[in-house]
Design an enzyme around this catalytic site. Structure first.
Site, PDB file in Angstrom:
ATOM      1  N   LYS A 142      44.975   0.410 -15.202  1.00 38.54           N
ATOM      2  CA  LYS A 142      44.555   0.799 -13.839  1.00 38.54           C
ATOM      3  C   LYS A 142      44.852   0.030 -12.731  1.00 38.54           C
ATOM      4  CE  LYS A 142      39.972  -0.141 -12.340  1.00 38.54           C
ATOM      5  NZ  LYS A 142      38.327   0.022 -12.887  1.00 38.54           N
ATOM      6  N   GLU A 149      39.162   6.937  -9.490  1.00 40.91           N
ATOM      7  CA  GLU A 149      37.920   6.375  -9.772  1.00 40.91           C
ATOM      8  C   GLU A 149      37.352   5.912  -8.555  1.00 40.91           C
ATOM      9  OE1 GLU A 149      38.162   3.123 -12.294  1.00 40.91           O
ATOM     10  OE2 GLU A 149      35.752   2.381 -12.090  1.00 40.91           O
ATOM     11  N   GLY A 203      34.541  -3.108 -16.773  1.00 32.88           N
ATOM     12  CA  GLY A 203      34.444  -4.562 -16.697  1.00 32.88           C
ATOM     13  C   GLY A 203      33.874  -5.257 -15.277  1.00 32.88           C
ATOM     14  N   SER A 219      43.086  -3.847 -15.871  1.00 29.27           N
ATOM     15  CA  SER A 219      42.990  -3.327 -14.504  1.00 29.27           C
ATOM     16  C   SER A 219      43.743  -4.482 -13.720  1.00 29.27           C
ATOM     17  CB  SER A 219      41.506  -3.520 -14.179  1.00 29.27           C
ATOM     18  OG  SER A 219      41.081  -3.449 -12.729  1.00 29.27           O
ATOM     19  N   LYS A 278      29.071   0.582 -17.007  1.00 31.03           N
ATOM     20  CA  LYS A 278      28.925  -0.940 -16.913  1.00 31.03           C
ATOM     21  C   LYS A 278      27.639  -1.302 -17.105  1.00 31.03           C
ATOM     22  CE  LYS A 278      32.589  -1.765 -13.502  1.00 31.03           C
ATOM     23  NZ  LYS A 278      32.960  -1.872 -12.043  1.00 31.03           N
ATOM     24  N   ASP A 287      32.073   5.337 -10.596  1.00 29.24           N
ATOM     25  CA  ASP A 287      31.508   4.018 -11.141  1.00 29.24           C
ATOM     26  C   ASP A 287      30.340   3.762 -10.343  1.00 29.24           C
ATOM     27  OD1 ASP A 287      31.154   1.020 -11.558  1.00 29.24           O
ATOM     28  OD2 ASP A 287      33.265   0.586 -11.181  1.00 29.24           O
ATOM     29  N   ASN A 291      37.497   1.712  -5.500  1.00 28.12           N
ATOM     30  CA  ASN A 291      36.398   1.052  -5.056  1.00 28.12           C
ATOM     31  C   ASN A 291      35.838   1.420  -3.533  1.00 28.12           C
ATOM     32  OD1 ASN A 291      37.810  -1.721  -6.800  1.00 28.12           O
ATOM     33  ND2 ASN A 291      35.641  -0.881  -7.285  1.00 28.12           N
ATOM     34  N   LYS A 319      44.423  -0.778  -8.674  1.00 32.09           N
ATOM     35  CA  LYS A 319      43.440  -0.926  -7.405  1.00 32.09           C
ATOM     36  C   LYS A 319      44.100  -0.213  -6.410  1.00 32.09           C
ATOM     37  CE  LYS A 319      40.067  -2.691  -9.490  1.00 32.09           C
ATOM     38  NZ  LYS A 319      38.599  -2.259  -9.504  1.00 32.09           N
ATOM     39  N   ASP A 326      41.796   2.906  -9.224  1.00 29.27           N
ATOM     40  CA  ASP A 326      40.412   2.785  -8.837  1.00 29.27           C
ATOM     41  C   ASP A 326      40.490   2.381  -7.198  1.00 29.27           C
ATOM     42  OD1 ASP A 326      37.889   1.905  -8.470  1.00 29.27           O
ATOM     43  OD2 ASP A 326      38.054   0.314  -9.716  1.00 29.27           O
TER      44      ASP A 326
HETATM   45  O1  NPG Z   1      38.950  -6.496 -16.506  1.00 33.11           O
HETATM   46  O2  NPG Z   1      36.771  -6.825 -16.338  1.00 33.11           O
HETATM   47  C1  NPG Z   1      37.966  -6.408 -15.880  1.00 33.11           C
HETATM   48  C2  NPG Z   1      38.166  -5.879 -14.457  1.00 33.11           C
HETATM   49  C3  NPG Z   1      37.992  -4.771 -14.495  1.00 33.11           C
HETATM   50  O3  NPG Z   1      38.695  -3.673 -11.942  1.00 33.11           O
HETATM   51  C4  NPG Z   1      37.739  -4.135 -12.745  1.00 33.11           C
HETATM   52  N1  NPG Z   1      36.500  -4.294 -12.166  1.00 33.11           N
HETATM   53  O4  NPG Z   1      35.617  -1.937  -9.926  1.00 33.11           O
HETATM   54  O5  NPG Z   1      35.625  -1.646 -11.704  1.00 33.11           O
HETATM   55  C5  NPG Z   1      35.799  -2.624 -10.816  1.00 33.11           C
HETATM   56  C6  NPG Z   1      36.217  -3.935 -10.871  1.00 33.11           C
HETATM   57  C7  NPG Z   1      35.787  -5.132 -10.057  1.00 33.11           C
HETATM   58  C8  NPG Z   1      35.371  -6.156 -10.791  1.00 33.11           C
HETATM   59  C9  NPG Z   1      35.577  -4.862  -8.726  1.00 33.11           C
HETATM   60  C10 NPG Z   1      35.103  -7.322  -9.988  1.00 33.11           C
HETATM   61  C11 NPG Z   1      34.798  -5.737  -8.028  1.00 33.11           C
HETATM   62  C12 NPG Z   1      34.867  -7.353  -8.687  1.00 33.11           C
END
Ligand code: NPG
Length: 369
Positions: free
Chosen positions: A161, A213, A290, A135, A262, A238, A190, A163, A188
């Site tokens: 992936k 996502e 993750g 990611s 998750k 998610d 968010n 963001k 993604d």
């Molecule tokens: O590789 O663990 C990993 C990161 C994966 O993108 C990732 N996590 O929204 O999925 C998510 C995101 C995230 C992580 C968002 C930490 C916010 C904080």
């Protein structure tokens, strides 16, 4: 099992590169681990909440307080505690899924170490290595993003992936697609878009993405369903999927055709395994998300991703993508896969020396008599 000791261990791990999402930029991981001793064995779990309440309501300081004041007293009061009892015993506590997940993980680890069973086997896993992806956070420029992706492709990752958020979407995604025409790519958001962005998001169809996502707010199934009707790219959820009930409602509403699972978002590994079963019955593929976990939570994610319904690569990268130094032995890529640890329980060892050198702090929240 009877709980003898529960210790909270906290350690600040600098990330190798800042990770920017629409929730903010992470430069460090505020890692909270649970160390449990039972009458049979000991176990470790990770509370993969974020430092601030931006991904969801939970944050690490609050998780630690809830564990100490409410969760551990509830577990200590139980007579014959098993990992399967943790969820029901903590159901009275609203929210705090990452805290609950960390406690359940530690007890599962202890239980499985005592019986010599691997976590992947306990959960019903069907493979010894899992396909993983990476990611990639948002960057200051599109050129930098393409460079970062190129570095990961060179490392062996075969699914990336990206963001996105309003103002950082079609241009960077298009540039990565131009540079890597055949790379499996997904995005993604968010929860950073709103209902008026449906048309704009449909422009992402041009890039042949595996999925988009969580474009909209966690509680907005209707707008996700409206997008899914208009967009060719599959919609994955998610943040919206907090329980089995939420997953069933989202699938019934046509709000997603893929689910990100998750451990820290749904309250534990066992809840993830049931959600996996529910999605599988409805022919909805899942994959493992993750939260920038340390080696403890990463081991749990790898075990979870061995279940048969996990048909897309997980956000479970090699240790070197996150930390220069972790609290367990590092995970390394073999091709585009990570191997499932072979030892019992989580199959990783927490390195007490590393914890001390990294400035970890420890605190008994249940002390032995
Ligand atoms: O590789 O663990 C990993 C990161 C994966 O993108 C990732 N996590 O929204 O999925 C998510 C995101 C995230 C992580 C968002 C930490 C916010 C904080």
């Amino acid at each position: 099992m009877t709980l003898r000791r529960v210790e909270l261990v906290r350690v600040d791990l600098p990330l190798v590169r800042p990770f920017r999402t629409s929730y903010g930029t992470e430069t460090h991981r505020d890692v909270l681990l649970v160390h449990m001793e039972t009458d049979d064995d000991e176990g470790w779990g990770e509370v993969a909440a974020q430092a601030g309440p931006f991904y969801n309501e939970e944050f690490v300081d609050a998780s630690a307080m809830v564990i100490e004041r409410f969760a551990v007293p509830a577990l200590a009061a139980a007579d014959h505690l098993t990992a399967a009892d943790v969820g029901p015993a903590l159901a009275r506590i609203k929210g705090y899924p990452a805290a609950k997940a960390g406690l359940e993980m530690a007890l599962l680890d202890a239980e499985l170490r005592a019986s010599g069973t691997r976590l992947a086997d306990r959960l019903g896993g069907v493979r010894d290595a899992v396909e993983v992806g990476v990611s990639v956070g948002m960057t200051g420029s599109v050129a930098t993003l393409v460079e970062v992706v190129a570095g990961h492709v060179d490392e062996g990752y075969r699914r990336v992936k990206l963001k996105i958020e309003p103002g950082f979407d079609t241009e960077p995604v298009g540039a990565v697609r131009d540079a890597f025409p055949d790379l499996p790519l997904q995005v993604d958001a968010n929860a950073s878009y709103g209902p008026s962005d449906i048309e704009h998001l449909c422009a992402l169809d041009a890039f042949g993405l595996l999925m988009v996502e969580q474009p909209f707010a966690a509680d907005d199934l209707a707008t996700h369903a409206a997008l899914a009707r208009q967009m060719a790219t599959p919609v994955c959820l998610d943040e919206s999927i907090t329980s089995a009930r939420a997953a069933a409602a989202a699938i019934d509403a046509g709000a997603c055709s893929i689910v990100n699972l998750k451990v820290a978002r749904v309250g534990g590994l066992l809840a993830c395994a049931s959600l996996h079963d529910l999605c599988r019955e409805r022919s909805v593929p899942v994959w493992c998300g993750g939260m920038l976990e340390s080696g403890v939570g990463r081991a749990a994610n790898i075990a979870l991703a061995t279940l048969p319904g996990f048909t897309y690569p997980g956000d479970i990268s090699a240790t070197s993508r996150y930390f220069h130094r972790d609290v367990t032995e590092p995970f390394e890529l073999t091709g585009s896969q990570l191997a499932v640890p072979t030892g019992p329980g989580l199959g990783v060892t927490v390195d007490e020396g590393a914890l001390a050198e990294l400035g970890g702090t420890r605190r008994d929240v249940l002390a032995p008599d």
